[in-house]
Design a protein around this motif. Structure first.
Motif, PDB file in Angstrom:
ATOM      1  N   THR A  71       0.863  -1.180   0.000  1.00  0.00           N
ATOM      2  CA  THR A  71       0.000   0.000   0.000  1.00  0.00           C
ATOM      3  C   THR A  71       0.898   1.228   0.000  1.00  0.00           C
ATOM      4  O   THR A  71       1.821   1.305   0.820  1.00  0.00           O
ATOM      5  CB  THR A  71      -0.898   0.042   1.253  1.00  0.00           C
ATOM      6  OG1 THR A  71      -1.691  -1.158   1.290  1.00  0.00           O
ATOM      7  CG2 THR A  71      -1.807   1.262   1.227  1.00  0.00           C
ATOM      8  N   PRO A  72       0.704   2.171  -0.888  1.00  0.00           N
ATOM      9  CA  PRO A  72       1.581   3.346  -0.950  1.00  0.00           C
ATOM     10  C   PRO A  72       1.695   4.052   0.396  1.00  0.00           C
ATOM     11  O   PRO A  72       0.701   4.229   1.103  1.00  0.00           O
ATOM     12  CB  PRO A  72       0.895   4.243  -1.996  1.00  0.00           C
ATOM     13  CG  PRO A  72       0.146   3.284  -2.860  1.00  0.00           C
ATOM     14  CD  PRO A  72      -0.343   2.211  -1.930  1.00  0.00           C
ATOM     15  N   GLY A 102       5.608  11.124  -0.917  1.00  0.00           N
ATOM     16  CA  GLY A 102       4.655  10.166  -1.434  1.00  0.00           C
ATOM     17  C   GLY A 102       3.607  10.752  -2.351  1.00  0.00           C
ATOM     18  O   GLY A 102       3.624  11.945  -2.626  1.00  0.00           O
ATOM     19  N   PRO A 103       2.702   9.871  -2.773  1.00  0.00           N
ATOM     20  CA  PRO A 103       2.643   8.461  -2.370  1.00  0.00           C
ATOM     21  C   PRO A 103       3.794   7.635  -2.971  1.00  0.00           C
ATOM     22  O   PRO A 103       4.174   7.846  -4.120  1.00  0.00           O
ATOM     23  CB  PRO A 103       1.294   7.994  -2.899  1.00  0.00           C
ATOM     24  CG  PRO A 103       1.016   8.913  -4.062  1.00  0.00           C
ATOM     25  CD  PRO A 103       1.599  10.232  -3.683  1.00  0.00           C
ATOM     26  N   VAL A 104       4.346   6.735  -2.161  1.00  0.00           N
ATOM     27  CA  VAL A 104       5.500   5.944  -2.567  1.00  0.00           C
ATOM     28  C   VAL A 104       5.123   4.470  -2.606  1.00  0.00           C
ATOM     29  O   VAL A 104       4.706   3.894  -1.608  1.00  0.00           O
ATOM     30  CB  VAL A 104       6.677   6.127  -1.585  1.00  0.00           C
ATOM     31  CG1 VAL A 104       7.879   5.297  -2.051  1.00  0.00           C
ATOM     32  CG2 VAL A 104       7.065   7.588  -1.459  1.00  0.00           C
ATOM     33  N   GLU A 105       5.259   3.875  -3.784  1.00  0.00           N
ATOM     34  CA  GLU A 105       5.019   2.441  -3.927  1.00  0.00           C
ATOM     35  C   GLU A 105       6.329   1.662  -3.983  1.00  0.00           C
ATOM     36  O   GLU A 105       6.407   0.528  -3.551  1.00  0.00           O
ATOM     37  CB  GLU A 105       4.203   2.163  -5.192  1.00  0.00           C
ATOM     38  CG  GLU A 105       2.800   2.717  -5.152  1.00  0.00           C
ATOM     39  CD  GLU A 105       2.013   2.330  -6.384  1.00  0.00           C
ATOM     40  OE1 GLU A 105       2.564   1.608  -7.250  1.00  0.00           O
ATOM     41  OE2 GLU A 105       0.843   2.730  -6.497  1.00  0.00           O
ATOM     42  N   GLY A 115      16.024   3.971   7.991  1.00  0.00           N
ATOM     43  CA  GLY A 115      14.982   4.900   7.611  1.00  0.00           C
ATOM     44  C   GLY A 115      13.641   4.599   8.226  1.00  0.00           C
ATOM     45  O   GLY A 115      13.484   3.679   9.037  1.00  0.00           O
ATOM     46  N   MET A 116      12.670   5.409   7.814  1.00  0.00           N
ATOM     47  CA  MET A 116      11.309   5.279   8.343  1.00  0.00           C
ATOM     48  C   MET A 116      10.313   5.606   7.237  1.00  0.00           C
ATOM     49  O   MET A 116      10.482   6.578   6.496  1.00  0.00           O
ATOM     50  CB  MET A 116      11.111   6.236   9.526  1.00  0.00           C
ATOM     51  CG  MET A 116       9.701   6.226  10.098  1.00  0.00           C
ATOM     52  SD  MET A 116       9.535   7.416  11.460  1.00  0.00           S
ATOM     53  CE  MET A 116      10.680   6.727  12.651  1.00  0.00           C
ATOM     54  N   ALA A 117       9.301   4.761   7.117  1.00  0.00           N
ATOM     55  CA  ALA A 117       8.223   5.001   6.167  1.00  0.00           C
ATOM     56  C   ALA A 117       7.003   5.491   6.928  1.00  0.00           C
ATOM     57  O   ALA A 117       6.671   4.950   7.996  1.00  0.00           O
ATOM     58  CB  ALA A 117       7.889   3.725   5.402  1.00  0.00           C
ATOM     59  N   PHE A 118       6.343   6.505   6.409  1.00  0.00           N
ATOM     60  CA  PHE A 118       5.158   7.062   7.049  1.00  0.00           C
ATOM     61  C   PHE A 118       3.912   6.495   6.381  1.00  0.00           C
ATOM     62  O   PHE A 118       3.625   6.781   5.214  1.00  0.00           O
ATOM     63  CB  PHE A 118       5.170   8.588   6.950  1.00  0.00           C
ATOM     64  CG  PHE A 118       6.315   9.226   7.698  1.00  0.00           C
ATOM     65  CD1 PHE A 118       6.176   9.591   9.022  1.00  0.00           C
ATOM     66  CD2 PHE A 118       7.529   9.420   7.067  1.00  0.00           C
ATOM     67  CE1 PHE A 118       7.233  10.169   9.713  1.00  0.00           C
ATOM     68  CE2 PHE A 118       8.590   9.992   7.742  1.00  0.00           C
ATOM     69  CZ  PHE A 118       8.448  10.369   9.077  1.00  0.00           C
ATOM     70  N   GLY A 119       3.190   5.673   7.125  1.00  0.00           N
ATOM     71  CA  GLY A 119       2.007   5.023   6.594  1.00  0.00           C
ATOM     72  C   GLY A 119       1.945   3.577   7.038  1.00  0.00           C
ATOM     73  O   GLY A 119       2.917   3.025   7.562  1.00  0.00           O
ATOM     74  N   ILE A 120       0.805   2.959   6.833  1.00  0.00           N
ATOM     75  CA  ILE A 120       0.609   1.557   7.198  1.00  0.00           C
ATOM     76  C   ILE A 120       0.730   0.710   5.941  1.00  0.00           C
ATOM     77  O   ILE A 120      -0.090   0.808   5.025  1.00  0.00           O
ATOM     78  CB  ILE A 120      -0.766   1.348   7.863  1.00  0.00           C
ATOM     79  CG1 ILE A 120      -0.884   2.213   9.123  1.00  0.00           C
ATOM     80  CG2 ILE A 120      -0.962  -0.124   8.201  1.00  0.00           C
ATOM     81  CD1 ILE A 120      -2.254   2.155   9.770  1.00  0.00           C
ATOM     82  N   SER A 121       1.770  -0.117   5.896  1.00  0.00           N
ATOM     83  CA  SER A 121       2.027  -0.912   4.706  1.00  0.00           C
ATOM     84  C   SER A 121       2.987  -2.042   5.038  1.00  0.00           C
ATOM     85  O   SER A 121       3.711  -1.992   6.033  1.00  0.00           O
ATOM     86  CB  SER A 121       2.615  -0.028   3.594  1.00  0.00           C
ATOM     87  OG  SER A 121       2.798  -0.770   2.414  1.00  0.00           O
TER      88      SER A 121
END
Length: 268
Positions: A15-16, A67-70, A247-253
């Motif tokens: 999910t992006p 984002g959005p980043v896939e 690193g860190m991704a912002f979002g639920i994926s």
């Protein structure tokens, strides 16, 4: 030895995510054993932020991907010349005292087994003890790809009797610290061959501080000290602290990771 290095790390998300922030320790160290001819770091869709050299002498770059980043790919391409310094880290500037590397971490905490292994070694001086500790770890933990995971501790790898370069480095660090020798984890690359076929990959080893000689590298996984086949990137208390990419991704994926490393010797 002149080496060409290509290192790609690709992250994909089911999910992006809203954004991605990364801290990259992917620039070779500055010391007498290696000299960079060309080096380029790129992050697909990324914007380079602040960059600095930390107290341990490592060059760190910050990158942001909006984002959005896939999917995002971190790519390194470079040429570097190396020479054998018998594992001694000469000409490397850092301001952190070696004493700080006596601190253990969950990955390098010495249990009864590691303490016993560390105590079993006798030597004439700090350098001799370091060499003997590396040999003891090499004998105690058989190199077995896939036998452990990234979260496996030094104590668990020793109990299992199997592991990879990360486990050898963690175990050696734990034993060295148990003997009062500052030790740290080093990430980098190794150009070598297995069964006559190229086997180029990201690699890890340990450095032990041995008095006036300073930091000396020990690769217990290959029972040797780093030579011209090795490229040093950076260091830390353990594998997590010295990770080339954090690193860190912002979002639920759910994140998927794919890594490709190629190291090729270039004729002078």
């Amino acid at each position: 030895m002149k080496l060409k290095i290509i290192h790609e790390t690709s992250y994909s998300y089911d999910t992006p995510v809203e954004a991605l922030v990364q801290s990259l320790r992917l620039t070779p160290s500055v010391h007498e054993g290696q000299r960079v001819s060309e080096w380029r770091i790129s992050v697909s869709g990324g914007q380079r932020g602040a960059a600095f050299r930390d107290g341990a002498g490592d060059w760190i770059e910050g990158w942001t991907v909006r984002g959005p980043v896939e999917e995002v790919t971190v790519q390194i391409e470079g040429l570097i010349e190396t020479r054998d310094t018998a594992g001694v880290l000469r000409g490397h500037r850092e301001s952190v005292s070696p004493i700080v590397y006596l601190r253990s971490t969950p990955a390098t905490k010495a249990d009864a087994g590691l303490k016993e292994l560390a105590a079993s070694v006798q030597g004439e001086d700090a350098l001799d003890i370091a060499h003997r500790l590396s040999a003891a770890v090499s004998k105690a933990i058989a190199y077995t790809p896939g036998a452990t995971e990234s979260v496996t501790s030094a104590a668990e790898a020793l109990e299992l009797g199997q592991g990879v370069c990360q486990d050898h480095a963690h175990a050696l660090i734990a034993c060295a610290r148990e003997r009062g020798l500052p030790a740290r984890y080093v990430s980098g690359y190794l150009h070598t061959s297995v069964g006559g076929k190229p086997h180029d990959a990201a690699h890890a080893w340990a450095e032990i501080h041995v008095g006036s000689l300073g930091w000396v590298g020990f690769d217990a996984a290959n029972a040797c000290c780093p030579d011209e086949r090795y490229v040093r990137l950076g260091s830390g208390y353990d594998a997590q602290d010295a990770a080339p990419v954090r690193g860190m991704a912002f979002g639920i994926s759910i994140e998927s990771l794919d890594v490709r490393v190629h190291v090729e010797e270039i004729q002078q």
